[in-house]
Scaffold this motif. Sequence first.
Motif, PDB file in Angstrom:
ATOM      1  N   SER D  79       0.838  -1.198   0.000  1.00  0.00           N
ATOM      2  CA  SER D  79       0.000   0.000   0.000  1.00  0.00           C
ATOM      3  C   SER D  79       0.870   1.244   0.000  1.00  0.00           C
ATOM      4  CB  SER D  79      -0.930  -0.011   1.203  1.00  0.00           C
ATOM      5  OG  SER D  79      -0.228   0.385   2.355  1.00  0.00           O
ATOM      6  N   GLY D  80       2.057   1.163   0.630  1.00  0.00           N
ATOM      7  CA  GLY D  80       2.974   2.310   0.575  1.00  0.00           C
ATOM      8  C   GLY D  80       3.394   2.590  -0.859  1.00  0.00           C
ATOM      9  N   ALA D  81       3.708   1.502  -1.602  1.00  0.00           N
ATOM     10  CA  ALA D  81       4.126   1.688  -2.987  1.00  0.00           C
ATOM     11  C   ALA D  81       3.000   2.286  -3.817  1.00  0.00           C
ATOM     12  CB  ALA D  81       4.580   0.348  -3.568  1.00  0.00           C
ATOM     13  N   ALA D  86       0.323   6.941  -6.489  1.00  0.00           N
ATOM     14  CA  ALA D  86      -0.831   7.832  -6.539  1.00  0.00           C
ATOM     15  C   ALA D  86      -0.359   9.279  -6.594  1.00  0.00           C
ATOM     16  CB  ALA D  86      -1.722   7.596  -5.324  1.00  0.00           C
ATOM     17  N   LEU D  87       0.550   9.623  -5.694  1.00  0.00           N
ATOM     18  CA  LEU D  87       1.034  11.010  -5.676  1.00  0.00           C
ATOM     19  C   LEU D  87       1.773  11.356  -6.958  1.00  0.00           C
ATOM     20  CD1 LEU D  87       1.415  13.622  -4.045  1.00  0.00           C
ATOM     21  CD2 LEU D  87       3.576  12.702  -3.263  1.00  0.00           C
ATOM     22  N   PHE D 101      -4.939   4.305  -7.984  1.00  0.00           N
ATOM     23  CA  PHE D 101      -3.883   3.977  -7.017  1.00  0.00           C
ATOM     24  C   PHE D 101      -4.318   4.292  -5.592  1.00  0.00           C
ATOM     25  CE2 PHE D 101      -0.605   3.758 -10.433  1.00  0.00           C
ATOM     26  CZ  PHE D 101      -0.075   2.543 -10.039  1.00  0.00           C
ATOM     27  N   LEU D 102      -5.019   5.407  -5.439  1.00  0.00           N
ATOM     28  CA  LEU D 102      -5.491   5.799  -4.122  1.00  0.00           C
ATOM     29  C   LEU D 102      -6.469   4.754  -3.593  1.00  0.00           C
ATOM     30  CD1 LEU D 102      -5.082   8.082  -2.175  1.00  0.00           C
ATOM     31  CD2 LEU D 102      -6.964   9.300  -3.226  1.00  0.00           C
ATOM     32  N   LEU D 103      -7.383   4.351  -4.473  1.00  0.00           N
ATOM     33  CA  LEU D 103      -8.348   3.328  -4.045  1.00  0.00           C
ATOM     34  C   LEU D 103      -7.628   2.028  -3.696  1.00  0.00           C
ATOM     35  CD1 LEU D 103     -11.298   4.015  -6.485  1.00  0.00           C
ATOM     36  CD2 LEU D 103     -11.310   4.201  -3.996  1.00  0.00           C
ATOM     37  N   ILE D 179      -2.808  15.991  -0.455  1.00  0.00           N
ATOM     38  CA  ILE D 179      -2.358  14.686  -0.949  1.00  0.00           C
ATOM     39  C   ILE D 179      -0.927  14.414  -0.489  1.00  0.00           C
ATOM     40  CG2 ILE D 179      -1.995  13.314  -3.011  1.00  0.00           C
ATOM     41  CD1 ILE D 179      -4.091  15.051  -4.376  1.00  0.00           C
ATOM     42  N   THR D 180      -0.084  15.429  -0.538  1.00  0.00           N
ATOM     43  CA  THR D 180       1.296  15.258  -0.055  1.00  0.00           C
ATOM     44  C   THR D 180       1.289  14.829   1.413  1.00  0.00           C
ATOM     45  OG1 THR D 180       1.819  17.104  -1.484  1.00  0.00           O
ATOM     46  CG2 THR D 180       3.538  16.359   0.009  1.00  0.00           C
TER      47      THR D 180
END
Lengths: 558, 365, 70, 203
Positions: D79-81, D86-87, D101-103, D179-180
């Motif tokens: 999930s970190g990747a 996503a960012l 990616f966020l989802l 988001i950041t």
Amino acid sequence: MSVAAVHSGGIADHIHPEPQGFIRRYVFSLDHKIIGIQYLVTGFVFFMLSGLLAETIRTQLLNPNGGFVSPETYNEVYSIHGSAMVWLVVIPLLTGGFGNLVFPVQIGARDVAFPWLNMLSFWIFPVSGLMLFSSFLMGAPTAGWMEYPPVSLQGQAGTSMWAAAIFLVGVSSTMTGLNFLVTILKMRAPGMTFTRMPLFVWGQFATAPLLMIATTALAAALAALFINREFGVPFYDPTKGGSPVMWQHMFWFYSHPAVYIMILPAFGIISEVLPTFARKSIFGYKMIAFSSAAIALLGFMVWAHHMFTSGLAPFLQLPFMILTYIIGVPTGIKIFSWTATLWGGKIHYSTAMLFAIGFVALFTLGGITGIFLAAIPFDLHVHGTYFIVGHIHYVLVGGSMMGIFAGMYYWFPKMSGRLLNETLGKWHFWLFFIGFNGTFIPMHWLGMLGMPREVATYDPQFTFWNRFETFASYLMTFAILIFFVNIIWSIRYGKKAGANPWGARTLEWQVPSPPHYYNFKHVPTVYGLPYDFSQPLPYKGLEEELTDSPPAVAAGAH
Amino acid sequence: MAEQRAQPIAVDRGFWTVTLVLAVLAVASIVFWILFPISKYLPEAIITARQVDTMFRFMAASGSALYVFIVGYLIYFSIAFRAKATDPPDAIGVQIHDNPKLEFWWTLLPAIFVLLLSVISVRIWYEILLEPENGLVIQAIGHQFYFSFRYPNVNGEITDEMHLPLGEPVTLNLTSADVIHGFWVPAMRLKNDTVPGLVTTIRFTPQLAGRYEIICTQFCGVLHSQMHKQVLVIEDRASFDKWYQGWQQRNAHVSNALPAAPGQAISLQGGDAAAGKTLFAQKCTACHKLAPFDQRLVGPGLQGVLHDPAHPNLVNGKPATPENVAGILQNGFTGSLGTMPNASANGLSSQDIANLVAFLNTLKL
Amino acid sequence: MNAAIIERLGAVIAGIVVAVVAFYALYKDWNSTGVENQVFKLMLLLLGIGAILALLAGLNVVGFAPPVKS
Amino acid sequence: MAVASLAPDAGEVDQLYIETRELRLQGFLFFLISDCVLFSSFIFAYLYMRNSGQGWPPPGVQRLDVAFAAWNSVVLFGSGATMHYALENFKYGHFMRYMWFLLATIVLGVMFLGGQAYEYNHLIFGEHVTWAGSGIFGASFFTLTGMHGFHVFIGVCYLTVLVLQSAAGVYTRGKYFGITAGTLYWHFVDVIWVVLFSIFYLL
């Protein structure tokens, strides 16, 4: 958004309209100056309550067998006295109170970085204070402000309330520290480099990371204590494998830096008051500034000097002893520099100046006995005795409280527009000074001769000096009453102060008293250190501050 | 502000006069601390007490000399440089920003002093640590709110005063049965905390006969201020032996087993139900009846605790087996009814626990 | 095939993927500037190390596996 | 509509936003530092208790089985990747990819929480290891992993809010500090788990 885009200025050009209405202006205010005053008022209310507790302690000790209150009540009283003085009086007054009130103006900012967070930090503080005092209703903690387990695990229900209250006030401190640190790092006026910051700002700058980092460690310790008490999770319970000494590590990892949280801002206040009233540049600006940072850094590395009798391995204790000695060096530099600042001055004896000089004299004594206590062989003798009580009061009352009083006499005109009464102020100083020394000096030899701390009754051979201390402490209380009378009287009838009654040179004195909501009409540019009285003021862009003209930038909608 | 630079102030004769006076005062204070008869106020009961006093003399002498100078200059500057009525209101002082030479010296000299102090305190501390290890080994145990002592070859705990023969090295192992206490003998200048679950050691050699106070310095509960005991250092070896043998006889029939520590493995083999019954009458009946579960005193009735189909689980939720009963006896339990003390608070050795479990196992509903 | 083996297999395969992705992202971001990007780089590095640890645990190199029951 | 909001701002440098973002970033990093101290304190407590006294693991407690935890950790690290990408995608204007990616991050986060619940269930009811009843092992394991799980939960909530806000077009290519901050926080939670996983399962 669109307004901000029209003039492409940054925060410095961005003025919010002053909110109207009593609630938004004075209760849930976002203005750092109002929040500072709120901290001061709340802190002094708690100071009065803790002072009453202190007098209960001293009255109990008039007789070797006590008898004024029961031992149970006595234990509750001194525990709440210590906790309240540390977390509800000295720390909030010096960081939240004077910090908020003064330092954003001193660095030329319009407000702190996060005004909402600032308001939140403040409002947590009275709530947690009420929680702490309400623990009396359910049986207050009895194991002192340090609450060592396992005895605190046996404590009454209020001990959990105590832990929750201190946890909350810790959250408030952490947020304040974060806020101040960002403000100092990012919101200084143009030209305000680190080596041009006033020394009070340096005091806050050294304190803020301590608040931010150390307080979190305390939060963990308190959470574990709470969990242990309420849910039986054995962090500190030795019968189930937990370790009571672990609490001491975690507690002192916070509480030693906390000592510097309580003194570094006071150092800052003294470093402002002394040059102003000596009409002379502070001596050794850089050394004073950097020694604050050095003390803050070293403060994280000495916590175990509170635990020399707790059964640590000798090779672990040794570095803590020597590092503690080393802290004496930067502290000594400060004291020498303040003394040298007076050399060749033109000293005006306002009450603030008397408190500042009194601070140097009393704090030095506390500092010297601190070196005594760092020496393990001697600490093995006096640890946990009245010697420690004497030492801590010299540092925290002779140091921090004297600094707070100096700050009150110095900045009261800035917050209220009126001067405090100087005659009452001088009575306050002298009675306090005499009463203070009479109360706490005898504690040193009482401790060395065999009087342990936190006792409700004591050996009859110490009766004389205990009575002496009690009567001296009444004198001290009387002096503090004069102070409160002075404040209440002066808010109403005090002499009008004007912008700069002391002829001081830091930025907050170049704007009206009290300052506008937005602090500056134009954010000034800074060209040098403020302390040289022979030079013109090192600021540009302040010409309109004392005139009636409106601020140049129209209030932006936001 | 107008350009009105005042002339620099020379270090004049007044300054040197004051310095001389302060130097005299500082020397006087040093002499005072060297000559001060500490032992008149607090006897130096052990050999290293003298070292601690020397340490104190050194720090007090140097500290008060320093203090005399700081406060002396503070007062002198405050008076000499006060604004006088004749000064114009906007008069300013001499603007001295710094003096690198002076600052260098007042950083270096304290640093050297710190070094010196470190050397001295480490030396004295090692003298305290390196007291001889052989000699009388005594265990002192902190209780709420008294100290008790275990001597070699004496069964059980001596709750009277502690006696020590003069001149014989003593190793004192400190521990606690409940909370942290502080074991302090002011006349010995020695202290250590008694921490539950931990043994800390102090060593010393008494050099002066007499009766001294033992004081608890770590808050330990409501009667903390009355937690005193005395230690008697006896010059005459024969009378010490007499006292020692007296306790050996008095405690001959007391069980000497140490209480079971938390986590210690307990063997339930060889539990003696008859001994358990005696022990139950001594240790348990204050809180537990020998009656069915619902007849409570503080805790529940224990008749048939291991054979009660209506209550298959113990208070901690574990099934009622001999091992789990032993676990509660060993570690105690805190629940809604209150606290069942653990084995060290109840003074139960592992054999005692085995006996008690054997006894409880015989009880049928 | 019992549950533990499936879990380990999953940990190994996914661990390889995550570690590769994390180090690739770190490689791509290596020259980025700004405070938050420095923090991101540190975090990606630790993330990659974490994935490798999990992978090694899946391979039974580190960590503890109880003796298989039944 | 959401894609349209990703158009760059009209050429103007918004000084106020730049400075405000700077403050928030600094403040957020300091918040993470003090949160890190909170975890460190409990980790210190765990290591201290582990090394004082009776040996490890304490009597009556099995060592933790690493198999499931390894899988669950990889879920969280994954999930970190995804959050990282996503960012990245948002920065370069690929809005839909960002959303996916966020989802994915949220789904993986929820999976991790589910895995933790399974692990707790197994420990508490399968092996009778509880918070208060298993000595210092239960105390430190459940406190630390519980605290971490709570952080993951907060993170999932935060990311869900981000999804809703992004769909409503709150963030633009020039202004996306939310988001950041979310990415920083999520990475922080991941990295804490690297430490917790190592000290509880591998050490």
